[in-house]
Design a protein around this motif. Structure first.
Motif, PDB file in Angstrom:
ATOM      1  N   CYS A 193       0.754  -1.375   0.209  1.00  0.00           N
ATOM      2  CA  CYS A 193      -0.359   0.333   0.172  1.00  0.00           C
ATOM      3  C   CYS A 193       1.191   1.290   0.244  1.00  0.00           C
ATOM      4  CB  CYS A 193      -0.606  -0.227   1.441  1.00  0.00           C
ATOM      5  SG  CYS A 193      -1.678   1.824   0.609  1.00  0.00           S
ATOM      6  N   CYS A 225      -0.207   2.917   3.477  1.00  0.00           N
ATOM      7  CA  CYS A 225       0.403   3.082   4.673  1.00  0.00           C
ATOM      8  C   CYS A 225       1.901   2.455   5.201  1.00  0.00           C
ATOM      9  CB  CYS A 225      -0.421   2.455   5.678  1.00  0.00           C
ATOM     10  SG  CYS A 225      -1.172   1.077   5.379  1.00  0.00           S
ATOM     11  N   CYS A 277      -4.922   0.143   0.120  1.00  0.00           N
ATOM     12  CA  CYS A 277      -5.255  -1.026   0.985  1.00  0.00           C
ATOM     13  C   CYS A 277      -6.361  -0.731   1.491  1.00  0.00           C
ATOM     14  CB  CYS A 277      -4.586  -1.362   2.779  1.00  0.00           C
ATOM     15  SG  CYS A 277      -4.464  -0.618   3.878  1.00  0.00           S
ATOM     16  N   CYS A 294      -6.754   2.160   4.557  1.00  0.00           N
ATOM     17  CA  CYS A 294      -6.437   3.120   3.928  1.00  0.00           C
ATOM     18  C   CYS A 294      -7.285   3.543   2.761  1.00  0.00           C
ATOM     19  CB  CYS A 294      -4.796   2.722   2.840  1.00  0.00           C
ATOM     20  SG  CYS A 294      -3.855   3.111   4.136  1.00  0.00           S
TER      21      CYS A 294
HETATM   22 ZN   LIG Z   1      -2.495   0.722   3.712  1.00  0.00          ZN
END
Ligand SMILES: [Zn+2]
Length: 71
Positions: free
Chosen positions: A6, A9, A47, A50
């Protein structure tokens, strides 16, 4: 094997034997003439967590539709 993370993050998307075991968003955007990025393609992964955080910041809610699976 290529790993997918991702971009927001840094979480690694879980793959087992080449098959994603969690869903994620992949964005590939070809920027055009009326942008500051003409001729560039931008790609990133988000992801599920997120995407949920991002959606909470939306002024106008996302559109949700039922997904009909083709069997
Ligand atoms: Zn993420």
């Amino acid at each position: 094997m290529k790993r997918i993370y991702c971009n927001k993050c840094g979480h690694e998307i879980k793959f087992i034997n080449g098959i994603a075991h969690e869903d994620y968003v992949f964005v590939s955007k070809e920027w055009g003439y009326f942008s500051q990025k003409d001729g560039k393609t931008q790609e990133f992964v988000l992801c599920e967590g997120c995407v949920e955080k991002l959606e909470r910041e939306f002024a106008i809610p996302a559109v949700w539709k039922d997904t009909t699976e083709m069997l």
